[in-house]
Design an enzyme around this catalytic site. Sequence first.
Site, PDB file in Angstrom:
ATOM      1  N   LYS A 171       0.852  -1.189   0.000  1.00  0.00           N
ATOM      2  CA  LYS A 171       0.000   0.000   0.000  1.00  0.00           C
ATOM      3  C   LYS A 171       0.886   1.236   0.000  1.00  0.00           C
ATOM      4  O   LYS A 171       1.426   1.644   1.020  1.00  0.00           O
ATOM      5  CB  LYS A 171      -0.917   0.047   1.233  1.00  0.00           C
ATOM      6  CG  LYS A 171      -2.046   1.034   0.989  1.00  0.00           C
ATOM      7  CD  LYS A 171      -2.578   1.697   2.209  1.00  0.00           C
ATOM      8  CE  LYS A 171      -1.946   3.003   2.575  1.00  0.00           C
ATOM      9  NZ  LYS A 171      -1.980   4.075   1.575  1.00  0.00           N
ATOM     10  N   GLU A 246       9.176   1.130  11.279  1.00  0.00           N
ATOM     11  CA  GLU A 246      10.223   2.142  11.054  1.00  0.00           C
ATOM     12  C   GLU A 246       9.521   3.493  11.165  1.00  0.00           C
ATOM     13  O   GLU A 246       8.789   3.875  10.259  1.00  0.00           O
ATOM     14  CB  GLU A 246      10.830   1.989   9.654  1.00  0.00           C
ATOM     15  CG  GLU A 246      11.466   0.652   9.356  1.00  0.00           C
ATOM     16  CD  GLU A 246      12.834   0.478   9.997  1.00  0.00           C
ATOM     17  OE1 GLU A 246      13.279   1.388  10.727  1.00  0.00           O
ATOM     18  OE2 GLU A 246      13.449  -0.570   9.779  1.00  0.00           O
ATOM     19  N   CYS A 280      13.662  10.522   7.423  1.00  0.00           N
ATOM     20  CA  CYS A 280      13.587  10.106   8.833  1.00  0.00           C
ATOM     21  C   CYS A 280      14.932  10.221   9.531  1.00  0.00           C
ATOM     22  O   CYS A 280      14.987  10.400  10.735  1.00  0.00           O
ATOM     23  CB  CYS A 280      13.057   8.678   8.911  1.00  0.00           C
ATOM     24  SG  CYS A 280      14.037   7.564   7.914  1.00  0.00           S
ATOM     25  N   GLU A 381       9.274  16.097  15.653  1.00  0.00           N
ATOM     26  CA  GLU A 381       9.804  15.866  14.314  1.00  0.00           C
ATOM     27  C   GLU A 381       9.230  16.928  13.372  1.00  0.00           C
ATOM     28  O   GLU A 381       8.045  16.910  13.064  1.00  0.00           O
ATOM     29  CB  GLU A 381       9.383  14.462  13.833  1.00  0.00           C
ATOM     30  CG  GLU A 381      10.018  14.077  12.529  1.00  0.00           C
ATOM     31  CD  GLU A 381       9.532  12.738  11.994  1.00  0.00           C
ATOM     32  OE1 GLU A 381       8.319  12.457  12.082  1.00  0.00           O
ATOM     33  OE2 GLU A 381      10.364  11.978  11.468  1.00  0.00           O
TER      34      GLU A 381
HETATM   35  P1  NAD Z   1       2.080   8.196   7.648  1.00  0.00           P
HETATM   36  O1  NAD Z   1       2.215   7.404   8.899  1.00  0.00           O
HETATM   37  O2  NAD Z   1       1.071   9.284   7.617  1.00  0.00           O
HETATM   38  O3  NAD Z   1       1.730   7.234   6.421  1.00  0.00           O
HETATM   39  C1  NAD Z   1       2.517   6.126   6.094  1.00  0.00           C
HETATM   40  C2  NAD Z   1       1.644   5.094   5.406  1.00  0.00           C
HETATM   41  O4  NAD Z   1       0.706   4.584   6.365  1.00  0.00           O
HETATM   42  C3  NAD Z   1       0.823   5.656   4.251  1.00  0.00           C
HETATM   43  O5  NAD Z   1       0.795   4.699   3.198  1.00  0.00           O
HETATM   44  C4  NAD Z   1      -0.540   5.833   4.882  1.00  0.00           C
HETATM   45  O6  NAD Z   1      -1.592   5.812   3.930  1.00  0.00           O
HETATM   46  C5  NAD Z   1      -0.599   4.628   5.810  1.00  0.00           C
HETATM   47  N1  NAD Z   1      -1.555   4.721   6.927  1.00  0.00           N
HETATM   48  C6  NAD Z   1      -2.051   5.823   7.505  1.00  0.00           C
HETATM   49  N2  NAD Z   1      -2.937   5.478   8.488  1.00  0.00           N
HETATM   50  C7  NAD Z   1      -2.966   4.130   8.520  1.00  0.00           C
HETATM   51  C8  NAD Z   1      -3.676   3.165   9.291  1.00  0.00           C
HETATM   52  N3  NAD Z   1      -4.542   3.526  10.247  1.00  0.00           N
HETATM   53  N4  NAD Z   1      -3.476   1.848   9.060  1.00  0.00           N
HETATM   54  C9  NAD Z   1      -2.597   1.445   8.104  1.00  0.00           C
HETATM   55  N5  NAD Z   1      -1.911   2.312   7.321  1.00  0.00           N
HETATM   56  C10 NAD Z   1      -2.091   3.638   7.528  1.00  0.00           C
HETATM   57  O7  NAD Z   1       3.543   8.749   7.300  1.00  0.00           O
HETATM   58  P2  NAD Z   1       3.930   9.747   6.124  1.00  0.00           P
HETATM   59  O8  NAD Z   1       3.444  11.113   6.462  1.00  0.00           O
HETATM   60  O9  NAD Z   1       3.574   9.154   4.804  1.00  0.00           O
HETATM   61  O10 NAD Z   1       5.541   9.706   6.226  1.00  0.00           O
HETATM   62  C11 NAD Z   1       6.295  10.555   7.039  1.00  0.00           C
HETATM   63  C12 NAD Z   1       6.705   9.829   8.308  1.00  0.00           C
HETATM   64  O11 NAD Z   1       7.419   8.636   7.976  1.00  0.00           O
HETATM   65  C13 NAD Z   1       7.671  10.625   9.165  1.00  0.00           C
HETATM   66  O12 NAD Z   1       7.271  10.519  10.508  1.00  0.00           O
HETATM   67  C14 NAD Z   1       9.000   9.939   8.959  1.00  0.00           C
HETATM   68  O13 NAD Z   1       9.938  10.081  10.007  1.00  0.00           O
HETATM   69  C15 NAD Z   1       8.571   8.523   8.789  1.00  0.00           C
HETATM   70  N6  NAD Z   1       9.609   7.754   8.109  1.00  0.00           N
HETATM   71  C16 NAD Z   1      10.319   6.832   8.824  1.00  0.00           C
HETATM   72  C17 NAD Z   1      11.340   6.119   8.212  1.00  0.00           C
HETATM   73  C18 NAD Z   1      12.134   5.091   8.969  1.00  0.00           C
HETATM   74  O14 NAD Z   1      12.794   4.284   8.328  1.00  0.00           O
HETATM   75  N7  NAD Z   1      12.107   5.084  10.283  1.00  0.00           N
HETATM   76  C19 NAD Z   1      11.615   6.332   6.861  1.00  0.00           C
HETATM   77  C20 NAD Z   1      10.869   7.292   6.174  1.00  0.00           C
HETATM   78  C21 NAD Z   1       9.855   7.982   6.799  1.00  0.00           C
END
Ligand code: NAD
Length: 477
Positions: A171, A246, A280, A381
């Site tokens: 997804k 992650e 991240c 963040e």
């Molecule tokens: P997000 O959590 O909003 O979304 C990530 C994914 O989760 C998307 O595909 C979203 O549609 C899905 N999602 C949202 N709600 C959900 C639910 N209830 N159930 C299942 N899936 C759901 O994150 P974002 O805004 O897309 O990305 C930014 C964040 O990602 C930042 O916090 C960043 O630090 C983190 N990030 C972490 C890493 C790592 O390796 N630790 C790497 C890149 C980004």
Amino acid sequence: MYQLQMLIDGERVASRSGKASIIRNPANQESVAEFSLGSREDAHLALEAAKRAFPIWSEMSSQKRCEILHKASAVVRERSDHIARLLTLEQGKPLKNARMEVMASAGVLDYYAEEGLRNFGQWITSGHSRSIVIKQPIGVAALITPWNFPVDLLAWKVGPALAAGCTLVAKPPSLAPLAATEFIQAVNDSGLPSGAVNVVHGPGSEVGAELVENPISRKIAFTGETETGRWIMAHAAAHIKRISLELGGQSPFIVCRDADLDKAVAASVQRAFSNMGQICISINRLFVAKEIAEEFTAKFVERTRRLKIGDGMEPDVDLGPMFSESQRCKTKEHVDDALKRGAQLLYGGCEPEGESYQKGFFYVPTVLSEVDQSMKVMREETFGPVAPIIRFESLDQAIAMANDSEYGLAAYIFTNDLSTAIYASEHLEAGGIGVNVNNVVDLQAPFGGWKQSGFGRELGHYGLESYLETKHIRIGV
Ligand code: NAD
């Protein structure tokens, strides 16, 4: 306009509901593509397809899977130009960075093609019995990914999942599904059984939730915000699913008095602002020894000033727009909060001026000094191009401030003293420590977080292990 469908059971399909949504370019808000907007029903169909494909894929020899994964890498490379262009158009990053991301993703597939051959067990002799320990694929994996590196972070999951023998439903992020879907399509077109890889688009609260809650998925591999990870952890508990999370980060960067100053400046400017700080493992807090703070800060501002901002499709651009207006608003809010609490603005803190920036989500990389731990930029963040600089008196003080965060993904230190490097590496609370480097990602080494940055490890052999279950077979002799 470019039309994008989902991939279920080897076929490109529209969503059952017929709903679609538009992707807009963050550099100018022009429409780039229309994509099918899936629902819980589509996610369920994709999970069922992955379940049907599982016995075929998991029982294939690992040599054959290795061949197919190398082929998948080759197909991704062949289509890399197309995938990279989609990535820049939907996400905003400069095209050269998008190309690097797609090629890195192909490299991940090659790496796991081989790593899948190293799924070894154990033989244990014990009195009148023999124990055999084997590792078997967990089953259907749900891969849920964010928008900042939509292709690479997906490849980190697709490679090991397939190498382990799992089938999967991906997804991609709702607002940047194009390049990720074309990446999965390339993998699908490399000789996998129908349904081994599937993609469903749609809101996390619907499609993502179905993938987490439906008992067909046995493993959830998630990269995204800590808050979403918390939700997934709670809901995956209903079926005691295997999960790897992650999550967010707020990485410190410590510059010691004995560091090579020019290298530290170049490394920190790059890691603070690359991808507009939307990484991240971006550097979010800079701790600089008081003796060199003035010189470091002057050089840091000077180098930041030289970064070229523009549409990612233009050549020689260092920084594209931010991904969305909400990301830009959050960044502004954090900068305003710091300034209200007494921070000094050394550079940026505004949108760039000029006609070409009017329609996009551009923001000038921002440097702050006189910051303290009470400010949002130091505690939360930001996920934007903001570099707060703070002076320290002693290494222990710098480490204490660096560890004063709920996150623990990456931490960096620049020093030319080996004892200092080892002492700091052992005392910093993070899953990845960079010593005299500004990146803790290495394909062959584990990547992941401590504290609220998550758990589970991706990359290296650890990445493969997270898609395998352990089984003990005891034989009487
Ligand atoms: P997000 O959590 O909003 O979304 C990530 C994914 O989760 C998307 O595909 C979203 O549609 C899905 N999602 C949202 N709600 C959900 C639910 N209830 N159930 C299942 N899936 C759901 O994150 P974002 O805004 O897309 O990305 C930014 C964040 O990602 C930042 O916090 C960043 O630090 C983190 N990030 C972490 C890493 C790592 O390796 N630790 C790497 C890149 C980004």
